[in-house]
Motif scaffolding. Sequence first.
Motif, PDB file in Angstrom:
ATOM      1  N   THR A 664       8.943  -3.384  10.370  1.00 52.82           N
ATOM      2  CA  THR A 664       7.518  -3.298  10.358  1.00 52.82           C
ATOM      3  C   THR A 664       6.976  -2.935  11.659  1.00 52.82           C
ATOM      4  OG1 THR A 664       7.765  -5.121  11.848  1.00 52.82           O
ATOM      5  CG2 THR A 664       7.379  -6.064   9.618  1.00 52.82           C
ATOM      6  N   ARG A 665       7.657  -1.968  11.876  1.00 51.33           N
ATOM      7  CA  ARG A 665       7.154  -1.074  13.320  1.00 51.33           C
ATOM      8  C   ARG A 665       6.224   0.222  12.901  1.00 51.33           C
ATOM      9  NH1 ARG A 665      11.342  -0.479  18.833  1.00 51.33           N
ATOM     10  NH2 ARG A 665      10.900  -2.689  19.026  1.00 51.33           N
ATOM     11  N   ASP A 666       5.453   0.573  13.040  1.00 49.11           N
ATOM     12  CA  ASP A 666       4.567   1.367  12.785  1.00 49.11           C
ATOM     13  C   ASP A 666       4.979   3.035  12.668  1.00 49.11           C
ATOM     14  OD1 ASP A 666       2.804   0.101  10.670  1.00 49.11           O
ATOM     15  OD2 ASP A 666       1.774   0.163  13.071  1.00 49.11           O
ATOM     16  N   SER A 667       6.551   2.934  14.229  1.00 48.77           N
ATOM     17  CA  SER A 667       6.663   4.151  14.588  1.00 48.77           C
ATOM     18  C   SER A 667       7.712   4.565  14.224  1.00 48.77           C
ATOM     19  CB  SER A 667       6.983   3.548  15.788  1.00 48.77           C
ATOM     20  OG  SER A 667       7.592   2.859  16.447  1.00 48.77           O
ATOM     21  N   GLY A 696       2.280  -3.956  -0.787  1.00 45.55           N
ATOM     22  CA  GLY A 696       1.361  -3.608  -0.818  1.00 45.55           C
ATOM     23  C   GLY A 696      -0.032  -2.723   0.255  1.00 45.55           C
ATOM     24  N   LEU A 697       0.981  -3.215   1.658  1.00 44.93           N
ATOM     25  CA  LEU A 697       0.497  -2.890   3.037  1.00 44.93           C
ATOM     26  C   LEU A 697       0.852  -0.975   2.523  1.00 44.93           C
ATOM     27  CD1 LEU A 697       1.277  -6.036   5.604  1.00 44.93           C
ATOM     28  CD2 LEU A 697      -1.547  -5.334   4.386  1.00 44.93           C
ATOM     29  N   VAL A 698       1.984  -0.839   2.691  1.00 47.03           N
ATOM     30  CA  VAL A 698       2.497   0.602   2.781  1.00 47.03           C
ATOM     31  C   VAL A 698       0.928   1.499   1.460  1.00 47.03           C
ATOM     32  CG1 VAL A 698       4.115   1.585   2.256  1.00 47.03           C
ATOM     33  CG2 VAL A 698       3.882  -0.157   3.804  1.00 47.03           C
ATOM     34  N   LEU A 699       0.741   0.709   0.504  1.00 50.82           N
ATOM     35  CA  LEU A 699       1.036   1.980  -0.106  1.00 50.82           C
ATOM     36  C   LEU A 699      -0.924   1.448  -0.891  1.00 50.82           C
ATOM     37  CD1 LEU A 699       3.055   0.623  -3.488  1.00 50.82           C
ATOM     38  CD2 LEU A 699       3.399   2.857  -2.156  1.00 50.82           C
ATOM     39  N   SER A 700      -1.369   0.270   0.730  1.00 50.02           N
ATOM     40  CA  SER A 700      -3.128   0.402   0.692  1.00 50.02           C
ATOM     41  C   SER A 700      -3.400   2.206   0.926  1.00 50.02           C
ATOM     42  CB  SER A 700      -3.761   0.054   1.952  1.00 50.02           C
ATOM     43  OG  SER A 700      -2.449   0.368   3.190  1.00 50.02           O
ATOM     44  N   GLU A 730       7.144  -7.330 -12.354  1.00 53.86           N
ATOM     45  CA  GLU A 730       6.649  -6.418 -12.476  1.00 53.86           C
ATOM     46  C   GLU A 730       5.371  -6.428 -11.306  1.00 53.86           C
ATOM     47  OE1 GLU A 730       3.707  -7.420 -16.168  1.00 53.86           O
ATOM     48  OE2 GLU A 730       4.865  -8.024 -15.693  1.00 53.86           O
ATOM     49  N   ARG A 731       4.937  -6.946 -10.822  1.00 54.92           N
ATOM     50  CA  ARG A 731       4.436  -7.199  -9.506  1.00 54.92           C
ATOM     51  C   ARG A 731       5.102  -6.149  -8.415  1.00 54.92           C
ATOM     52  NH1 ARG A 731       5.111 -12.182  -6.389  1.00 54.92           N
ATOM     53  NH2 ARG A 731       7.380 -11.838  -6.663  1.00 54.92           N
ATOM     54  N   LEU A 732       6.133  -5.135  -8.404  1.00 51.02           N
ATOM     55  CA  LEU A 732       6.502  -4.419  -7.336  1.00 51.02           C
ATOM     56  C   LEU A 732       5.520  -2.671  -8.609  1.00 51.02           C
ATOM     57  CD1 LEU A 732      10.028  -5.367  -5.981  1.00 51.02           C
ATOM     58  CD2 LEU A 732       7.651  -5.277  -5.257  1.00 51.02           C
ATOM     59  N   LEU A 733       6.784  -2.755  -9.256  1.00 59.57           N
ATOM     60  CA  LEU A 733       6.565  -1.769 -10.484  1.00 59.57           C
ATOM     61  C   LEU A 733       5.032  -1.168 -10.805  1.00 59.57           C
ATOM     62  CD1 LEU A 733       6.680   0.259 -12.702  1.00 59.57           C
ATOM     63  CD2 LEU A 733       6.928  -1.270 -14.006  1.00 59.57           C
ATOM     64  N   GLY A 734       3.740  -2.839 -10.411  1.00 56.91           N
ATOM     65  CA  GLY A 734       2.396  -2.604 -10.688  1.00 56.91           C
ATOM     66  C   GLY A 734       1.830  -1.850  -9.499  1.00 56.91           C
ATOM     67  N   LEU A 735       2.436  -1.953  -8.229  1.00 59.95           N
ATOM     68  CA  LEU A 735       2.419  -1.846  -6.646  1.00 59.95           C
ATOM     69  C   LEU A 735       2.545  -0.444  -6.983  1.00 59.95           C
ATOM     70  CD1 LEU A 735       3.557  -4.607  -4.322  1.00 59.95           C
ATOM     71  CD2 LEU A 735       0.262  -3.828  -4.721  1.00 59.95           C
ATOM     72  N   VAL A 736       3.541   0.096  -7.234  1.00 58.28           N
ATOM     73  CA  VAL A 736       4.119   1.451  -7.395  1.00 58.28           C
ATOM     74  C   VAL A 736       2.997   2.263  -8.049  1.00 58.28           C
ATOM     75  CG1 VAL A 736       5.802   3.189  -7.766  1.00 58.28           C
ATOM     76  CG2 VAL A 736       6.691   1.007  -6.436  1.00 58.28           C
ATOM     77  N   ASP A 737       2.832   1.664  -9.704  1.00 57.30           N
ATOM     78  CA  ASP A 737       1.676   1.620 -10.763  1.00 57.30           C
ATOM     79  C   ASP A 737       0.866   2.336 -10.039  1.00 57.30           C
ATOM     80  OD1 ASP A 737       1.688   3.164 -13.203  1.00 57.30           O
ATOM     81  OD2 ASP A 737       0.615   2.111 -13.656  1.00 57.30           O
TER      82      ASP A 737
END
Length: 838
Positions: A664-667, A696-700, A730-737
């Motif tokens: 969770t650390r942004d650094s 989802g947060l990271v791939l925003s 499928e949710r993880l794949l959909g996020l990456v896609d």
Amino acid sequence: MSGENADAGPLLLGVRHHGPGSSRAVQAVLEEVRPRVVLIEGPPEADALIPLAAEEDMRPPVALLAHAVDEPGRSAFWPLAGFSPEWVAIRWALEHGVPARFIDLPATHTLAWERDGESDGEGGVTRPAAGPGDGGRRRGTAPDGEDDPGTEDERLPVRAEGPGDEAGDEAGTGDGDAGAVPAADVRVDPLGVLAATAGYDDAERWWEDVVEHRGVGKGDPVAPFTALEEAMTALREEYGSGGHHRDLVREAHMRLRIRAARREFGDGVAVVCGAWHVPALRRGTPVAADRALLKGLPKVKADMTWVPWTHHRLSRSSGYGAGIDSPGWYGHLFAAPDRPVERWLTKVAGLLRAEDRVVSSAHVIEAVRLAETLAAMRGRPLAGLRETTDAVRAVMCEGSDVPLALVHDRLVVGDVLGEVPATAPAVPLQRDLARIQRRLRLKPQAAGRELELDLRKGTDAERSRLLHRLRLLGIGWGEPAVSHGATGTFRETWRLRWEPELSVRVAEAGVWGTTVHAAATARAETDAVAARSLDTVTGLAEHCLLAGLSEALPTVVRVLADRAALDTDVGHLARALPALVRSLRYGDVRGTDTVALAGVAAGLAERVFVGLPRACAALDADAAEEMRSHVDAVHGAVGLLGESAPGHGELRARWRSVLRRLSTRDSVPGVIRGRSVRLLLDDGELARDEAARLMGLVLSPGTPPADAAAWIEGFVGRGSGGGLLLVHDERLLGLVDAWLTGVPAEAFTDVLPLLRRTFSAYEPGVRRTLGELVRRGPGARASATAGHAGTAGFATGLDTARTDAVLPVLRLLLGPDADGEEPDAAPPGTTGGAEGAG
């Protein structure tokens, strides 16, 4: 007495070292002349070892080994085969009760000469030295890639040579031309010169034709030596020392020893030496000049013994200066009483049959005919090695060089390992090792072999400990190998091969103790105190447990704790922890007490937990990737600590807490954050919904594409099983896609290499399934699977049509139903009979 002349001089038998023709001729002359003493080219310190050659347990090839007492790694060898003229002379003297003595330069000077005159550049790497009297074949500490001057069988005919040898210059202070050492010279191969004069481009082939296939001269057995002496005299007149400057000093010592023998035995003196030296020994040289050459030579205290040798180490390809191309072939020529070609090809046939090749008696007969025909066509007196090799290739190997290479290795060169009697002098460590080898039935062999060990068995566990102790002492008799079809920490596979140089390693290791166990313990304790890095000490602790050195563990653990307390580099600590955990596992298998080591491992883990979050901040791409590997290693180590470490449950809880902070650390770089999330997910410490939320947060859209790609690499990359995770979720794949399709064109080129590295590690089937799922699009997988049996993906319910199709096969595998009756086969597409199959 100032010297001898050709009329009144001793009987000088100039030979080719390891030449079977020379050996037969020497034996014939000795039987004819019956001298009162036999002088042989070799170190005089070995005179006391000559009687051992008559022992029943002494089987050549063997070698005289000399090593410096204060520096055992500095050594020299004088190898002898059963077909070496020197060995034949020794055996004849012992059988007839005639004194035999060595007359070459003492090893005490040879070893000191090597130390003062040359630097090996490798800290005293021992190399195979030469047989007695090879004109400088001793290479105990020669520089890598350099050979000392040689004799008639080891050089190109003539080649340019640089400045004279340092030790030769120093020794060349006497009177007369024996002390003249030119600043530049040519190094001569007498055998090559004679072969070239006769029109041969292959000195070995010339030697076979003129010596091996002619036999011993009839009437006068001395005639071959007289002819060879005349040829060598002409060469010495033309080339002087031939670039072999140290030979001048050696020949001076030999002349003095010959004079002393003549005073004692009169004219009944026979000398067996390299043919190159005969003119110098025949020449009358003042005693004062010889003594001047020997004055002031450096000395070291030296010990000598017999050690086993191998035919391979007699070969030129091994780097041996006086080596021959075909020791096995020469041994056969010397031992075969008659029909050498037929006997040789029979050996070849036996070897090929043992390797499951179809070779019949007809093949042998045809090969003999072809070899003899080739010899006649080539104008040779008898079929030699080249003819027999050509016949074997054509008749027995069907033109292939693959089986022919086996014949060359096993027969032409050979893997014979000699034996020496137990009464031979040896350092106490060598005697203890031999005793253990006999008890554990681990006989040294020149041919490599694999040894499978089951550590649950007492004998195998002792064998493992012995091999690990020897490795710790630098005696590489066995090397760990990959087990085939065996799993578990109680299995070990070793590749064993005994090389003659290991005898030197044993002598060198003798400074650590008189037994293998004591020496290994002392070496481990010393290495631990001298170690400068933490991972070196942890590796040593692992070796101690593998070798069963419980006495050394307290010292190693103390040093390990001290180094760990002083080392603040988290990377060093993280590298050390897995080795400690492996040590604990090995200790469990071997029944070793590892409580103290477990405490050190727990303390080391705590220090990693404290320092890791801070060490993961503000890293570039390369440092982040290295730290990710440390995180993986620590995670695996913490999982394996188990019951061995005190407070193991708390340790695992602390580690999960560290992973949550990293995730969770942004650094923290994206690759480490993604990897931390994945480790928590795999351990069941993170729900899939939470993992999907973090992804989802990271791939925003607000995350830079490079950081998002690094997060994906950490989460599903590098052989972590991420491909299957995407297939099943499928949710993880959909996020990456969705993220990938939304990467801006200007940033796509930057993230493409990282993405290729991530997804290229997946199995082809996984990549194909992911492609199908992405092609159909998010949400379409379940409906597509339900409507189309056999397509990639997973449906929500059971496909009865597909399950019914395998029921007949299940019935065949599981047998009849509970009532003992074979149920009727249900046609595909129905569910009837499912109960019977169950």
